[in-house]
Design a protein around this motif. Structure first.
Motif, short mmCIF file in Angstrom:
data_model
loop_
_atom_site.label_atom_id
_atom_site.label_comp_id
_atom_site.label_asym_id
_atom_site.label_seq_id
_atom_site.Cartn_x
_atom_site.Cartn_y
_atom_site.Cartn_z
N MET A 1 -17.04 2.99 -22.43
CA MET A 1 -15.87 2.30 -21.93
C MET A 1 -15.94 2.24 -20.40
N GLU A 2 -15.67 1.08 -19.84
CA GLU A 2 -15.70 0.88 -18.40
C GLU A 2 -14.51 1.55 -17.72
N ALA A 3 -14.67 1.90 -16.46
CA ALA A 3 -13.60 2.57 -15.71
C ALA A 3 -12.37 1.67 -15.59
N ARG A 4 -12.59 0.37 -15.42
CA ARG A 4 -11.47 -0.57 -15.30
C ARG A 4 -10.75 -0.76 -16.62
N ASP A 5 -11.42 -0.50 -17.74
CA ASP A 5 -10.77 -0.59 -19.05
C ASP A 5 -9.91 0.64 -19.33
N ILE A 6 -10.26 1.77 -18.75
CA ILE A 6 -9.51 3.00 -18.98
C ILE A 6 -8.18 2.97 -18.24
N LEU A 7 -8.20 2.65 -16.96
CA LEU A 7 -6.96 2.58 -16.17
C LEU A 7 -6.35 1.20 -16.34
N ARG A 8 -5.18 1.12 -16.94
CA ARG A 8 -4.54 -0.17 -17.18
C ARG A 8 -3.78 -0.64 -15.94
N LYS A 9 -2.81 0.19 -15.49
CA LYS A 9 -2.03 -0.16 -14.30
C LYS A 9 -1.31 1.07 -13.78
N PRO A 10 -0.95 1.06 -12.50
CA PRO A 10 -0.20 2.19 -11.94
C PRO A 10 1.26 2.12 -12.40
N ILE A 11 1.88 3.27 -12.47
CA ILE A 11 3.31 3.33 -12.82
C ILE A 11 4.07 3.54 -11.52
N VAL A 12 4.97 2.62 -11.21
CA VAL A 12 5.74 2.69 -9.97
C VAL A 12 7.22 2.78 -10.32
N THR A 13 7.76 3.98 -10.29
CA THR A 13 9.18 4.23 -10.51
C THR A 13 9.65 5.23 -9.46
N GLU A 14 10.95 5.49 -9.44
CA GLU A 14 11.47 6.48 -8.49
C GLU A 14 10.87 7.85 -8.76
N LYS A 15 10.75 8.19 -10.03
CA LYS A 15 10.23 9.50 -10.39
C LYS A 15 8.76 9.65 -9.96
N THR A 16 7.95 8.62 -10.18
CA THR A 16 6.54 8.72 -9.80
C THR A 16 6.36 8.67 -8.29
N TYR A 25 -0.46 11.07 -8.81
CA TYR A 25 -0.37 9.64 -9.04
C TYR A 25 -0.32 9.38 -10.54
N SER A 26 0.47 8.36 -10.95
CA SER A 26 0.67 8.08 -12.37
C SER A 26 0.08 6.73 -12.74
N PHE A 27 -0.57 6.69 -13.91
CA PHE A 27 -1.18 5.46 -14.42
C PHE A 27 -0.91 5.31 -15.90
N LEU A 28 -0.84 4.06 -16.37
CA LEU A 28 -0.92 3.78 -17.79
C LEU A 28 -2.40 3.68 -18.10
N VAL A 29 -2.84 4.36 -19.14
CA VAL A 29 -4.26 4.39 -19.48
C VAL A 29 -4.47 3.97 -20.92
N ASP A 30 -5.71 3.74 -21.27
CA ASP A 30 -6.07 3.40 -22.65
C ASP A 30 -5.69 4.55 -23.57
N ILE A 31 -5.15 4.24 -24.72
CA ILE A 31 -4.65 5.27 -25.64
C ILE A 31 -5.77 6.16 -26.17
N LYS A 32 -7.01 5.67 -26.18
CA LYS A 32 -8.14 6.44 -26.71
C LYS A 32 -8.86 7.25 -25.64
N ALA A 33 -8.50 7.07 -24.37
CA ALA A 33 -9.19 7.76 -23.28
C ALA A 33 -8.80 9.24 -23.24
N ASN A 34 -9.79 10.10 -22.97
CA ASN A 34 -9.48 11.52 -22.83
C ASN A 34 -9.42 11.89 -21.34
N LYS A 35 -9.10 13.15 -21.06
CA LYS A 35 -8.88 13.57 -19.68
C LYS A 35 -10.12 13.44 -18.81
N SER A 36 -11.28 13.77 -19.35
CA SER A 36 -12.50 13.68 -18.55
C SER A 36 -12.85 12.23 -18.23
N GLU A 37 -12.62 11.32 -19.16
CA GLU A 37 -12.87 9.90 -18.89
C GLU A 37 -11.91 9.37 -17.84
N ILE A 38 -10.65 9.80 -17.90
CA ILE A 38 -9.66 9.36 -16.91
C ILE A 38 -10.04 9.89 -15.52
#
Length: 94
Positions: A1-16, A25-38
């Protein structure tokens, strides 16, 4: 899986935005990605060092349109803590 496929988009809210003070930093990531891939994806894309990755899966909510009942998709969030002194410029302009 490519790095750009793992990170979908940043999460920008007051809490983040409050987490930026702790160098997290917070990101939406691919549901199948594990911590080492992220971790590898963030280090490769943003050229920073990652200390820690926390993940959580947010279950989809039930939605209804007229008579049909469905649900939104499940999403996976990743909260990435960077090494002291590193930062991602993408979040700084917000």
């Amino acid at each position: 899986m490519e790095a750009r496929d793992i990170l979908r988009k940043p999460i920008v809210t007051e809490k983040t935005m409050a987490l930026l003070e702790d160098n997290k930093y917070s990101f939406l990531v691919d549901i199948k990605a594990n911590k080492s891939e992220i971790k590898k994806a963030v280090e490769q894309i943003f050229k920073v060092k990652v200390e820690k990755v926390n993940t959580l899966i947010v279950k989809g909510k039930p939605k209804r349109v007229r008579n049909s009942v469905g649900r939104t998709s499940d999403v996976k969030k990743a909260i990435v803590k960077l090494r002291e002194g590193d930062k991602i410029e993408l979040f700084e302009g917000i």
